[in-house]
Design a protein around this motif. Structure first.
Motif, PDB file in Angstrom:
ATOM      1  N   ALA A 475       1.259   3.146  11.999  1.00  0.00           N
ATOM      2  CA  ALA A 475       0.940   4.853  12.177  1.00  0.00           C
ATOM      3  C   ALA A 475       1.574   5.662  11.007  1.00  0.00           C
ATOM      4  CB  ALA A 475       1.757   4.919  13.398  1.00  0.00           C
ATOM      5  N   LYS A 476       2.673   5.109  10.356  1.00  0.00           N
ATOM      6  CA  LYS A 476       3.365   5.977   9.229  1.00  0.00           C
ATOM      7  C   LYS A 476       2.461   5.774   7.905  1.00  0.00           C
ATOM      8  CE  LYS A 476       7.766   6.157  11.464  1.00  0.00           C
ATOM      9  NZ  LYS A 476       9.371   6.055  11.408  1.00  0.00           N
ATOM     10  N   SER A 477       1.411   4.897   7.646  1.00  0.00           N
ATOM     11  CA  SER A 477       1.081   4.850   6.465  1.00  0.00           C
ATOM     12  C   SER A 477       0.102   6.164   6.043  1.00  0.00           C
ATOM     13  CB  SER A 477       0.072   3.338   6.431  1.00  0.00           C
ATOM     14  OG  SER A 477      -0.535   3.087   5.204  1.00  0.00           O
ATOM     15  N   THR A 478       0.133   6.227   4.866  1.00  0.00           N
ATOM     16  CA  THR A 478      -0.721   7.146   4.097  1.00  0.00           C
ATOM     17  C   THR A 478      -1.826   6.521   3.435  1.00  0.00           C
ATOM     18  OG1 THR A 478       0.695   7.375   2.216  1.00  0.00           O
ATOM     19  CG2 THR A 478       1.302   8.847   4.216  1.00  0.00           C
ATOM     20  N   THR A 479      -1.716   5.265   3.187  1.00  0.00           N
ATOM     21  CA  THR A 479      -3.041   4.532   2.552  1.00  0.00           C
ATOM     22  C   THR A 479      -3.907   4.401   3.392  1.00  0.00           C
ATOM     23  OG1 THR A 479      -1.424   3.610   0.883  1.00  0.00           O
ATOM     24  CG2 THR A 479      -3.425   2.462   1.228  1.00  0.00           C
ATOM     25  N   THR A 480      -5.280   4.591   3.029  1.00  0.00           N
ATOM     26  CA  THR A 480      -6.452   4.139   3.830  1.00  0.00           C
ATOM     27  C   THR A 480      -7.401   3.156   3.410  1.00  0.00           C
ATOM     28  OG1 THR A 480      -7.746   6.040   2.902  1.00  0.00           O
ATOM     29  CG2 THR A 480      -6.421   6.596   4.618  1.00  0.00           C
ATOM     30  N   LEU A 481      -7.897   2.697   4.358  1.00  0.00           N
ATOM     31  CA  LEU A 481      -8.922   1.470   3.966  1.00  0.00           C
ATOM     32  C   LEU A 481     -10.164   1.699   4.844  1.00  0.00           C
ATOM     33  CD1 LEU A 481      -9.583  -1.629   2.930  1.00  0.00           C
ATOM     34  CD2 LEU A 481      -8.821  -2.200   5.152  1.00  0.00           C
ATOM     35  N   SER A 482     -11.263   1.805   4.300  1.00  0.00           N
ATOM     36  CA  SER A 482     -12.561   2.015   5.019  1.00  0.00           C
ATOM     37  C   SER A 482     -13.778   1.481   4.326  1.00  0.00           C
ATOM     38  CB  SER A 482     -13.000   3.624   4.794  1.00  0.00           C
ATOM     39  OG  SER A 482     -13.159   4.041   3.551  1.00  0.00           O
ATOM     40  N   CYS A 504      -7.715   3.799  -0.640  1.00  0.00           N
ATOM     41  CA  CYS A 504      -7.165   5.171  -1.039  1.00  0.00           C
ATOM     42  C   CYS A 504      -5.642   5.281  -1.100  1.00  0.00           C
ATOM     43  CB  CYS A 504      -7.734   6.393  -0.415  1.00  0.00           C
ATOM     44  SG  CYS A 504      -9.471   6.413  -0.586  1.00  0.00           S
ATOM     45  N   ALA A 505      -4.916   5.033  -2.103  1.00  0.00           N
ATOM     46  CA  ALA A 505      -3.327   5.083  -2.166  1.00  0.00           C
ATOM     47  C   ALA A 505      -2.883   6.457  -1.577  1.00  0.00           C
ATOM     48  CB  ALA A 505      -3.039   4.607  -3.596  1.00  0.00           C
ATOM     49  N   GLY A 506      -1.888   6.393  -1.051  1.00  0.00           N
ATOM     50  CA  GLY A 506      -1.254   7.545  -0.178  1.00  0.00           C
ATOM     51  C   GLY A 506      -0.228   8.269  -1.215  1.00  0.00           C
ATOM     52  N   SER A 507       0.786   8.640  -0.790  1.00  0.00           N
ATOM     53  CA  SER A 507       1.795   9.296  -1.427  1.00  0.00           C
ATOM     54  C   SER A 507       2.728   8.371  -1.929  1.00  0.00           C
ATOM     55  CB  SER A 507       2.690  10.194  -0.152  1.00  0.00           C
ATOM     56  OG  SER A 507       3.138   9.401   0.760  1.00  0.00           O
ATOM     57  N   GLU A 508       2.655   7.050  -1.763  1.00  0.00           N
ATOM     58  CA  GLU A 508       3.560   5.881  -2.215  1.00  0.00           C
ATOM     59  C   GLU A 508       2.833   5.077  -3.441  1.00  0.00           C
ATOM     60  OE1 GLU A 508       2.074   4.180   1.546  1.00  0.00           O
ATOM     61  OE2 GLU A 508       2.655   6.155   0.879  1.00  0.00           O
ATOM     62  N   GLY A 509       1.659   5.319  -3.580  1.00  0.00           N
ATOM     63  CA  GLY A 509       1.050   4.219  -4.059  1.00  0.00           C
ATOM     64  C   GLY A 509       0.534   3.027  -3.467  1.00  0.00           C
ATOM     65  N   CYS A 510       0.136   2.001  -4.103  1.00  0.00           N
ATOM     66  CA  CYS A 510      -0.512   0.992  -3.395  1.00  0.00           C
ATOM     67  C   CYS A 510      -0.501  -0.148  -4.046  1.00  0.00           C
ATOM     68  CB  CYS A 510      -1.727   1.413  -2.901  1.00  0.00           C
ATOM     69  SG  CYS A 510      -2.826   0.064  -1.892  1.00  0.00           S
ATOM     70  N   VAL A 511      -0.007  -1.352  -3.622  1.00  0.00           N
ATOM     71  CA  VAL A 511       0.036  -2.795  -4.067  1.00  0.00           C
ATOM     72  C   VAL A 511      -0.490  -3.465  -2.914  1.00  0.00           C
ATOM     73  CG1 VAL A 511       1.035  -4.771  -5.187  1.00  0.00           C
ATOM     74  CG2 VAL A 511       1.491  -2.395  -5.858  1.00  0.00           C
ATOM     75  N   GLY A 512      -1.668  -4.490  -3.102  1.00  0.00           N
ATOM     76  CA  GLY A 512      -1.987  -5.122  -1.965  1.00  0.00           C
ATOM     77  C   GLY A 512      -3.145  -5.974  -2.157  1.00  0.00           C
ATOM     78  N   VAL A 513      -3.788  -6.453  -1.233  1.00  0.00           N
ATOM     79  CA  VAL A 513      -4.914  -7.569  -1.418  1.00  0.00           C
ATOM     80  C   VAL A 513      -5.944  -7.261  -0.216  1.00  0.00           C
ATOM     81  CG1 VAL A 513      -3.752  -9.606  -2.571  1.00  0.00           C
ATOM     82  CG2 VAL A 513      -3.619  -9.185  -0.165  1.00  0.00           C
ATOM     83  N   GLY A 537      -2.097   3.732  -8.206  1.00  0.00           N
ATOM     84  CA  GLY A 537      -0.832   4.950  -8.605  1.00  0.00           C
ATOM     85  C   GLY A 537      -1.269   5.884  -7.352  1.00  0.00           C
ATOM     86  N   LEU A 538      -0.298   6.702  -7.610  1.00  0.00           N
ATOM     87  CA  LEU A 538      -0.173   7.903  -6.504  1.00  0.00           C
ATOM     88  C   LEU A 538      -1.536   8.368  -6.402  1.00  0.00           C
ATOM     89  CD1 LEU A 538       1.398   9.760  -4.609  1.00  0.00           C
ATOM     90  CD2 LEU A 538       1.986  11.037  -6.531  1.00  0.00           C
ATOM     91  N   GLY A 539      -2.375   8.567  -5.257  1.00  0.00           N
ATOM     92  CA  GLY A 539      -3.430   9.196  -5.074  1.00  0.00           C
ATOM     93  C   GLY A 539      -4.891   8.657  -5.722  1.00  0.00           C
ATOM     94  N   GLN A 540      -4.684   7.400  -6.216  1.00  0.00           N
ATOM     95  CA  GLN A 540      -5.718   6.673  -6.802  1.00  0.00           C
ATOM     96  C   GLN A 540      -6.447   5.986  -5.537  1.00  0.00           C
ATOM     97  OE1 GLN A 540      -3.773   4.390 -10.091  1.00  0.00           O
ATOM     98  NE2 GLN A 540      -4.412   5.951 -11.443  1.00  0.00           N
TER      99      GLN A 540
END
Length: 591
Positions: A475-482, A504-513, A537-540
């Motif tokens: 619920a608190k994540s700002t990163t999206t997957l579509s 789409c990385a949110g306000s904290e950037g994103c590292v993942g698989v 990175g942020l917003g990428q």
């Protein structure tokens, strides 16, 4: 003459409206219940007039559009029922329909309008009078009420999905009394008693289990099949002339049974927006109306209890009318479901054929507040803990990605063996809202937003009647997957379809698989579940192109769901898309 103002969205008529030279007046304005017909479908006006006369109700004629429907619902009394006379469903296998009846697309719009109206009038019973063809439609209108009244002395048959598998030799061991007031016959035992069931007429038949719009319980009850003869042998096919995916089952046409009322307690059995329906195949609930006077079904994926059949039987025994019954069932299913998950194909003022007494048994209408166990597989729990330990210790990006890959590998394995996506982990405290905004994938203007608690805290699950899973995320994540597709999700055998997965990385950037699986059984679309690494990175944002290939020859009818699974910043994200197999020579239009 009939005087009509240009500003009016709807008109109230008495029965004399049908006669030339009649003057317009209110049709029984004191009545709390309404019968609604449509000016664009002339045959519904005469039918609605007859139904209004049968049960002493107001007759309301409106234009067939959402604005007029909303105005008509606002005008109708809040403490009565609303019977919508839709006419027969178009016999043409087309999503848009034709001139011979209401289209499948229009039926979906009617249900969405009823669900929207139910927000401010939760006690109102809505019913839609329809049928698979004109003859059956007129039979419902003229005889439905009397047939249901005559069947009140007949038995109730409950067919739950659970139970052992039986063979014909096991019949003496099955404790079934088809002559009793309520008979319980598990789906797996139907073969033993099929002739007995087919030879009887029941007041009510309750079918419980897993469903799609065109079948219930993996093909036990079939609504999409077509019979025929090929090479001198009988041939039974599923959607678009392909083979049944569950050919080992009975594949009973849903109109095999004879009853006054059928309750299809299976997800999407009454859906008018599923992928199969958008190909032009009416839902199984409509097919049942060939032999059944009225059907109660759901058009969404519903949260149910283990003792549902027993509770629904109790409701049916206590409710005087079909409208009372569908309202009672919707109250039973309040927890975790959208408004009005079940709907009635029939007149809400018709008598409930299973009614005995308003004091029959004791139905618990309050919601079950017990919390479910928030379970998680041991390998996944261990891998997720390792991710957080690495993050706390300031581990490198490569170390974090390695831990996430281990966790995602377990998610992929579980996704192939459990019901997607609900079987990945247990949930609790589910609450559902209906959002009237277009689905980003299929465009249908209705989404179901389900908030729930799970192993990692509060999560959000978003689905629609056509695409099923749209998003499942913390619920608190700002990163999206579509996931999206440039073409229709329906493609012929031997061809391929391109899908794009976007992170789409949110306000904290994103590292993942991220990994994508077809989730198919043998013979389904071929996608290797390769794990893709992501560092943004942020917003990428980053897009992954996926090719879905359906190997030729392919003869099995199936609606597959692409499963997109990701662990981003140590949290699990899910999305998906339907893939519908068809013959290239018989592509059907899709809105």
């Amino acid at each position: 003459m009939i005087n009509i103002t240009a500003q009016s969205f709807f008109y109230l008529f008495d029965q004399s409206y049908l006669h030339p030279g009649a003057s317009m007046m209110l049709s029984n304005p004191a009545s709390k219940s309404v019968v609604l017909a449509f000016r664009q479908i002339p045959q519904t006006i005469g039918a609605a007039n007859l139904l209004a006369e049968q049960c002493d109700r107001q007759l309301l004629v409106a234009d067939f559009d959402e604005t007029s429907l909303e105005a008509a619902f606002r005008k109708a009394p809040t403490d009565g029922s609303v019977c919508i006379v839709a006419g027969p469903v178009s016999a043409t296998k087309s999503w848009e329909g034709s001139n011979d009846g209401i289209s499948l697309q229009q039926m979906g719009m009617l249900l969405r309008s009823c669900r929207c109206a139910s927000e401010n009038r939760p006690g109102t019973a809505f019913g839609i009078v329809t049928a698979p063809d004109s003859d059956r439609f007129h039979s419902h209108v003229h005889k439905g009420k009397s047939v249901l009244e005559a069947l009140r002395t007949e038995a109730v048959l409950a067919i739950p999905r659970t139970g052992p598998t039986w063979s014909a030799d096991d019949r003496p061991q099955i404790p079934v009394e088809l002559g009793g007031p309520v008979s319980t016959l598990p789906t797996s035992a139907l073969l033993c008693y099929l002739d007995d069931v087919k030879s009887r007429r029941f007041s009510t038949i309750i079918v419980e289990g897993h469903g799609r719009s065109y079948c219930v319980n993996e093909g036990q009850f079939c609504g999409g099949g077509e019979g025929g003869v090929a090479d001198g042998e009988s041939k039974f096919t599923c959607l678009d002339r392909l083979d049944c995916a569950s050919s080992r089952h009975l594949r009973l046409p849903v109109d095999t049974f004879s009853a006054g009322l059928m309750i299809l307690d299976a997800c999407e059995a009454g859906s008018f927006v599923s992928p199969a329906v958008r190909m032009g195949f009416p839902p199984i609930s409509v097919g049942a109306l060939r032999q059944i006077e009225a059907v109660i079904a759901t058009d969404v994926a519903v949260v149910r209890r283990n003792d549902d059949v027993k509770r629904i039987v109790e409701c049916a025994r206590r409710c005087r009318t079909l409208g009372d019954l569908v309202v009672a069932i919707n109250r039973l299913r309040t927890r975790g479901n959208p408004r009005m998950p079940y709907h009635l194909l029939g007149d809400p003022e018709w008598p409930c054929p299973a009614y005995l007494s308003n004091t029959y048994a004791s139905v618990q209408t309050e919601v079950d507040q017990r919390e479910m166990s928030l379970s998680l597989s041991a390998p996944l729990k261990e891998a997720l803990n390792a991710i957080h330990q690495q993050a706390l210790a300031g581990g490198s990006v490569s170390q974090l990605l390695n831990c996430m890959s281990r966790a995602l590998a377990d998610v992929i394995t579980r996704a192939e063996t459990v019901a997607w996506p609900h079987g990945l982990w247990s949930v609790a405290s589910v609450a559902t809202d209906v959002v009237r905004t277009p689905c980003p994938s299929c465009g249908i203007p209705e989404q179901f937003v389900r908030s729930y608690k799970s192993f990692d805290g509060n999560r959000v699950f978003v689905d629609c009647g056509h695409c099923r899973l749209l998003f499942d995320y913390p619920a608190k994540s700002t990163t999206t997957l579509s996931i999206s597709s440039a073409c229709s999700n329906t493609f012929p055998v031997g061809e391929s379809a391109e899908f794009v997965v976007t992170i789409c990385a949110g306000s904290e950037g994103c590292v993942g698989v991220v990994a994508i699986s077809s989730g198919a059984e043998t013979g389904g679309p071929s996608i290797h579940p390769k794990i893709h690494e992501v560092a943004l990175g942020l917003g990428q944002s980053k897009s992954l192109s996926i090719t879905c290939i359906l190997d030729d020859p392919h003869q099995t009818a199936q609606i597959y769901y692409l499963k997109v699974m990701a662990i981003l910043n140590g949290q699990i994200h899910l999305t998906g898309a339907p893939v519908v197999v068809s013959h290239g020579s018989q592509q059907r239009s899709e809105a």
